[in-house]
Design an enzyme around this catalytic site. Structure first.
Site, PDB file in Angstrom:
ATOM      1  N   HIS A   1       0.792  -1.344   0.024  1.00 55.27           N
ATOM      2  CA  HIS A   1      -0.010  -0.206   0.077  1.00 55.27           C
ATOM      3  C   HIS A   1       0.991   1.146  -0.033  1.00 55.27           C
ATOM      4  O   HIS A   1       2.045   0.947   0.133  1.00 55.27           O
ATOM      5  CB  HIS A   1      -0.778   0.003   1.177  1.00 55.27           C
ATOM      6  CG  HIS A   1      -0.230  -0.231   2.554  1.00 55.27           C
ATOM      7  ND1 HIS A   1      -0.867  -0.251   3.709  1.00 55.27           N
ATOM      8  CD2 HIS A   1       1.022  -0.619   2.728  1.00 55.27           C
ATOM      9  CE1 HIS A   1      -0.282  -0.556   4.773  1.00 55.27           C
ATOM     10  NE2 HIS A   1       1.000  -0.532   4.153  1.00 55.27           N
TER      11      HIS A   1
ATOM     12  N   VAL B   1      -4.651   3.526  11.869  1.00 55.39           N
ATOM     13  CA  VAL B   1      -5.706   4.869  12.144  1.00 55.39           C
ATOM     14  C   VAL B   1      -6.504   4.515  13.401  1.00 55.39           C
ATOM     15  O   VAL B   1      -6.788   3.407  13.576  1.00 55.39           O
ATOM     16  CB  VAL B   1      -6.663   5.018  10.729  1.00 55.39           C
ATOM     17  CG1 VAL B   1      -5.878   5.943   9.827  1.00 55.39           C
ATOM     18  CG2 VAL B   1      -7.496   3.752  10.366  1.00 55.39           C
TER      19      VAL B   1
ATOM     20  N   ARG C   1       0.182  -6.695  -4.614  1.00 54.56           N
ATOM     21  CA  ARG C   1      -0.682  -7.691  -3.832  1.00 54.56           C
ATOM     22  C   ARG C   1      -0.415  -9.396  -4.416  1.00 54.56           C
ATOM     23  O   ARG C   1      -0.773  -9.283  -5.478  1.00 54.56           O
ATOM     24  CB  ARG C   1      -2.076  -7.516  -3.682  1.00 54.56           C
ATOM     25  CG  ARG C   1      -2.385  -6.201  -3.022  1.00 54.56           C
ATOM     26  CD  ARG C   1      -2.381  -6.052  -1.433  1.00 54.56           C
ATOM     27  NE  ARG C   1      -2.544  -4.644  -1.159  1.00 54.56           N
ATOM     28  CZ  ARG C   1      -3.552  -4.201  -0.773  1.00 54.56           C
ATOM     29  NH1 ARG C   1      -4.633  -4.747  -0.817  1.00 54.56           N
ATOM     30  NH2 ARG C   1      -3.619  -2.792  -0.292  1.00 54.56           N
TER      31      ARG C   1
HETATM   32  N1  PHE Z   1      -3.694   1.345   3.363  1.00 56.45           N
HETATM   33  C1  PHE Z   1      -4.851   0.821   3.321  1.00 56.45           C
HETATM   34  C2  PHE Z   1      -4.992  -0.123   2.384  1.00 56.45           C
HETATM   35  O1  PHE Z   1      -4.333  -0.293   1.539  1.00 56.45           O
HETATM   36  C3  PHE Z   1      -5.740   2.175   3.154  1.00 56.45           C
HETATM   37  C4  PHE Z   1      -5.873   3.088   3.900  1.00 56.45           C
HETATM   38  C5  PHE Z   1      -4.960   4.392   3.968  1.00 56.45           C
HETATM   39  C6  PHE Z   1      -6.540   2.912   5.159  1.00 56.45           C
HETATM   40  C7  PHE Z   1      -5.150   5.046   4.960  1.00 56.45           C
HETATM   41  C8  PHE Z   1      -6.907   4.113   5.999  1.00 56.45           C
HETATM   42  C9  PHE Z   1      -5.925   5.105   6.107  1.00 56.45           C
HETATM   43  O2  PHE Z   1      -5.907  -0.923   2.311  1.00 56.45           O
END
Ligand code: PHE
Length: 346
Positions: free
Chosen positions: A177, A260, A203
């Site tokens: 991500h 988060v 992925r």
């Molecule tokens: N990085 C998470 C994903 O790839 C998405 C995300 C980014 C969620 C920032 C919350 C805050 O699923």
């Protein structure tokens, strides 16, 4: 020896019949030139008796003038003809259909990424980047996903084999991500700030119409003294409204991401049916678009920032998915097949 009369007739013919400027020039030389035929006659005048010489002289001069005039006229008309011929040859038929030439174009994902960057740019977001080959620390640990944490299963990871690795060195992977860019950015910049970080992610998954082993994400991060989820909702709503060119609704559903707290799943009103319900939104009127939440205190800590002083929101969504909705593309794999029939449509 020619009589003047005959000579004049002959010269006239030669001038009139000259088919090119070159032939005309030759005729001029032959009759009027320094050793031309008329000049020859003029030279013989001195041997004639006085009265004959006078009349012959006058006649010869007249002939010369006449021939010179004729030659000048012929020159002009030959030049005109030559010019017209040239025009005819160089004529462009502007009624003919034009040549279609094929130019390269931007990939749809590039077009949409630029659109997205422009829109967030207009809201004061800067663009940040991070590496595609990432360390375990930035992709996971710093984001509050420790090695033995079950949350790691949320991302099927391509690990990079390195048998000669120093056991103390970081393990490498293809980032799953764009969230590691949050950590990298916070480490290097003092808040307040707002950024987006577009980029390729990977992925280790089976592919289907909505999954690819590589795709693009866009991370967002806004940090300040009192940035809240309400700010996030407004930013998201404004962004989607500008991207899709109509008013868009946004709703947050509680969800879990280790980096988060609180975390949310972000839905937007369905572009296809405008929220009334259709097959695209499975008759709910909503389409899931992003993950988001308030940056976890542990993320601030691992990036060297005191979470008591700062707070902010983060979000991430798939650029491919947004492009699929905007352009109504049914299969994510089309972006990566380089089929010219597909690419030419953008
Ligand atoms: N990085 C998470 C994903 O790839 C998405 C995300 C980014 C969620 C920032 C919350 C805050 O699923």
């Amino acid at each position: 020896m020619h009589s003047l009369e005959d000579l004049r007739a002959e010269a006239e013919r030669a001038i009139k019949q000259a088919g090119s400027l070159k032939a005309l020039r030759d005729a001029e030389v032959a009759y009027l030139g320094r050793s031309g035929k008329l000049t020859q006659i003029l030279k013989t005048l001195k041997d004639l008796p006085e009265d004959k010489r006078r009349t012959m002289g006058a006649e010869a001069n007249e002939t010369r003038k006449l021939l010179e005039l004729l030659a000048a006229e012929r020159t002009a008309s030959l030049k005109r003809e030559e010019y017209e011929q040239k025009l005819k040859l160089e004529r462009i038929d502007i009624t003919r259909p034009g040549k279609r030439y094929h130019k390269g174009g931007l990939h749809p994902l590039t077009i949409i990424r630029r659109d997205i960057e422009r829109i967030f740019g207009s809201m004061g977001f800067a663009v940040a980047e991070g590496p595609e080959v990432e360390t375990e620390f930035y992709n996971f640990d710093a984001l509050n996903i420790p090695a033995d944490h079950p949350a790691r299963d949320m991302w099927d990871t391509f690990w990079i084999k390195n048998p000669k690795r120093d056991p103390k060195a970081q393990r490498l992977l293809l980032r799953t991500h764009t969230s590691p860019v949050q950590v990298r950015y916070i480490q290097k910049h003092a808040p307040p700030f707002r950024i987006i970080a577009p980029g390729r992610v990977f992925r280790y998954e089976a592919t289907d119409a909505s999954h690819e082993i590589q795709f693009y994400q866009l991370e967002g991060l806004m940090v300040g003294r009192d940035i809240s989820l309400a700010n996030f909702k407004q930013v998201m709503q404004t962004f989607l409204g500008k991207l899709f060119g109509k008013e868009m609704k946004v709703r947050l559903r509680p969800s879990y991401f280790p980096f988060v707290e609180p975390g949310a799943e972000v839905d937007m009103s369905c572009v296809q049916c405008g929220g009334h319900g259709c097959s695209v939104c499975k008759h709910t009127g909503w389409v899931e678009i992003a993950g988001a939440g308030m940056v976890h205190p542990k993320v601030f800590q691992s990036a060297g920032l005191n979470p008591k002083d700062w707070q902010g929101f983060a979000f991430g969504f798939g650029i491919d998915r947004v492009a699929m909705m905007k352009y109504k593309i049914p299969d994510i794999r089309m972006f990566y097949q380089n089929d010219i029939r597909f690419l030419r449509q953008f």
